[in-house]
Every structure is written in structure tokens, then in C-alpha cells.
Design a protein around this motif. Sequence first.
Motif, mmCIF file in Angstrom:
data_model
loop_
_atom_site.group_PDB
_atom_site.id
_atom_site.type_symbol
_atom_site.label_atom_id
_atom_site.label_comp_id
_atom_site.label_asym_id
_atom_site.label_seq_id
_atom_site.Cartn_x
_atom_site.Cartn_y
_atom_site.Cartn_z
ATOM 1 N N THR A 75 10.863 0.267 11.830
ATOM 2 C CA THR A 75 11.021 0.504 10.398
ATOM 3 C C THR A 75 9.954 -0.239 9.609
ATOM 4 O OG1 THR A 75 13.399 0.777 10.684
ATOM 5 C CG2 THR A 75 12.635 0.307 8.467
ATOM 6 N N MET A 76 9.680 -1.472 10.007
ATOM 7 C CA MET A 76 8.664 -2.260 9.302
ATOM 8 C C MET A 76 7.282 -1.622 9.462
ATOM 9 S SD MET A 76 10.120 -6.058 10.188
ATOM 10 C CE MET A 76 8.771 -6.951 9.481
ATOM 11 N N VAL A 77 6.975 -1.108 10.656
ATOM 12 C CA VAL A 77 5.693 -0.431 10.875
ATOM 13 C C VAL A 77 5.611 0.823 10.015
ATOM 14 C CG1 VAL A 77 4.366 0.861 12.598
ATOM 15 C CG2 VAL A 77 5.320 -1.367 13.185
ATOM 16 N N ALA A 78 6.706 1.592 9.972
ATOM 17 C CA ALA A 78 6.723 2.809 9.155
ATOM 18 C C ALA A 78 6.594 2.478 7.674
ATOM 19 C CB ALA A 78 8.001 3.591 9.413
ATOM 20 N N GLN A 79 7.247 1.413 7.229
ATOM 21 C CA GLN A 79 7.131 1.000 5.823
ATOM 22 C C GLN A 79 5.703 0.610 5.491
ATOM 23 O OE1 GLN A 79 10.089 -2.128 5.371
ATOM 24 N NE2 GLN A 79 11.165 -0.875 3.864
ATOM 25 N N GLU A 80 5.073 -0.119 6.374
ATOM 26 C CA GLU A 80 3.694 -0.550 6.137
ATOM 27 C C GLU A 80 2.772 0.667 6.076
ATOM 28 O OE1 GLU A 80 0.805 -2.805 4.927
ATOM 29 O OE2 GLU A 80 2.848 -3.531 5.206
ATOM 30 N N VAL A 86 0.651 5.270 0.236
ATOM 31 C CA VAL A 86 0.879 5.283 -1.210
ATOM 32 C C VAL A 86 -0.273 4.593 -1.924
ATOM 33 C CG1 VAL A 86 2.351 4.342 -3.041
ATOM 34 C CG2 VAL A 86 3.389 5.488 -1.084
ATOM 35 N N ALA A 87 -0.722 3.462 -1.378
ATOM 36 C CA ALA A 87 -1.859 2.759 -2.005
ATOM 37 C C ALA A 87 -3.105 3.637 -1.982
ATOM 38 C CB ALA A 87 -2.107 1.440 -1.279
ATOM 39 N N SER A 88 -3.319 4.351 -0.898
ATOM 40 C CA SER A 88 -4.478 5.241 -0.795
ATOM 41 C C SER A 88 -4.385 6.363 -1.828
ATOM 42 C CB SER A 88 -4.555 5.824 0.609
ATOM 43 O OG SER A 88 -5.525 6.841 0.676
ATOM 44 N N VAL A 89 -3.228 6.958 -1.950
ATOM 45 C CA VAL A 89 -3.043 8.041 -2.925
ATOM 46 C C VAL A 89 -3.195 7.514 -4.344
ATOM 47 C CG1 VAL A 89 -1.342 9.669 -3.845
ATOM 48 C CG2 VAL A 89 -1.647 9.450 -1.387
ATOM 49 N N GLU A 90 -2.669 6.334 -4.608
ATOM 50 C CA GLU A 90 -2.817 5.744 -5.944
ATOM 51 C C GLU A 90 -4.279 5.449 -6.250
ATOM 52 O OE1 GLU A 90 -0.169 2.395 -5.870
ATOM 53 O OE2 GLU A 90 1.557 3.613 -6.516
ATOM 54 N N ALA A 91 -5.015 4.975 -5.236
ATOM 55 C CA ALA A 91 -6.450 4.717 -5.436
ATOM 56 C C ALA A 91 -7.189 6.020 -5.717
ATOM 57 C CB ALA A 91 -7.031 4.027 -4.199
ATOM 58 N N GLN A 92 -6.826 7.091 -4.990
ATOM 59 C CA GLN A 92 -7.452 8.391 -5.242
ATOM 60 C C GLN A 92 -7.131 8.885 -6.645
ATOM 61 O OE1 GLN A 92 -5.998 10.931 -2.140
ATOM 62 N NE2 GLN A 92 -7.465 10.177 -0.620
ATOM 63 N N LEU A 93 -5.886 8.691 -7.064
ATOM 64 C CA LEU A 93 -5.483 9.105 -8.403
ATOM 65 C C LEU A 93 -6.243 8.322 -9.466
ATOM 66 C CD1 LEU A 93 -3.633 10.727 -10.289
ATOM 67 C CD2 LEU A 93 -1.956 8.879 -10.077
ATOM 68 N N ALA A 94 -6.366 7.029 -9.242
ATOM 69 C CA ALA A 94 -7.099 6.204 -10.212
ATOM 70 C C ALA A 94 -8.563 6.652 -10.283
ATOM 71 C CB ALA A 94 -7.004 4.731 -9.821
ATOM 72 N N GLN A 95 -9.158 6.947 -9.127
ATOM 73 C CA GLN A 95 -10.548 7.414 -9.102
ATOM 74 C C GLN A 95 -10.664 8.763 -9.804
ATOM 75 O OE1 GLN A 95 -13.221 5.705 -8.056
ATOM 76 N NE2 GLN A 95 -14.451 7.398 -8.863
ATOM 77 N N LEU A 96 -9.689 9.650 -9.570
ATOM 78 C CA LEU A 96 -9.693 10.963 -10.216
ATOM 79 C C LEU A 96 -9.583 10.811 -11.726
ATOM 80 C CD1 LEU A 96 -9.692 14.032 -9.682
ATOM 81 C CD2 LEU A 96 -7.211 13.915 -9.606
#
Length: 121
Positions: A75-80, A86-96
Motif C-alpha cells: 500500500t505504501m509503495v502504491a501510495q508513493e 499526481v505531482a507529475s500531472v500537477e507539474a504538467q498542468l502548471a506548465q500548461l
Amino acid sequence: MIAAWLSKAATPLIVVGLMLLAAALIGWVTIATVKSLVGDARASAISERDAHWSAEIAKSEAETQKLIAERLKETMVAQEAARAHVASVEAQLAQLETDNAALPNDGACGLGRDRVRLLAR
């Protein structure tokens, strides 16, 4: 004479009575000993059974704890991994959003060609 005859007649009765009393006493002692042995054997069997099942329960609980620990690690591995995604998608959104804000606002109604290219990524 009657006393002698009574003495002769009573002696075997007394002896038989004493023998019956001794037999009854020996029987009672034997029964008490057997009851004690049966009680001890029963207590020993109960103790052994309880120890066996206590060990089985402890073994089962240990296996359960191990399984819980493994699932927790998974579970901890899946959460990480989810946090990283999510961080990657948020970074892409911020860049967009940054790229969108950098485009000139030509006052056109709708989407311009440059904005459409941003969406196509």
C-alpha cells in the motif's frame, strides 16, 4: 457352655465381617486411586490440548501479522507511486497554464491556433 458355643459361632462371623470390611476398604481406596488417576490424565490431556491450540492460534496470528505488514508495504509503495503521478500531472498542468498565459491574447473569440497546440500535447 452357651458362652463357649456363642464364641465359636461368632468367631467366623466376626472374621467374615472383618474380611468384608477390609474388602470394602480396599475397594474404596482402589476406586479413589482410579478416580485420581483418571482426573490427572484428564487434566493432563486438557493442558496438552490447550497448549496445542494456543500454539496454533499464535502461529495463525503471526502469519496474519506478516500478511498485514506485507499489504501495508504494498500500500505504501502504491501510495508513493500515486503521489509521484499526481505531482507529475500537477507539474504538467502548471506548465500548461504557464504556457497558456505566455501566449498573446489577440482578442479572438474561441481558441487560437497556438492554444489548440497546447491542448494537443
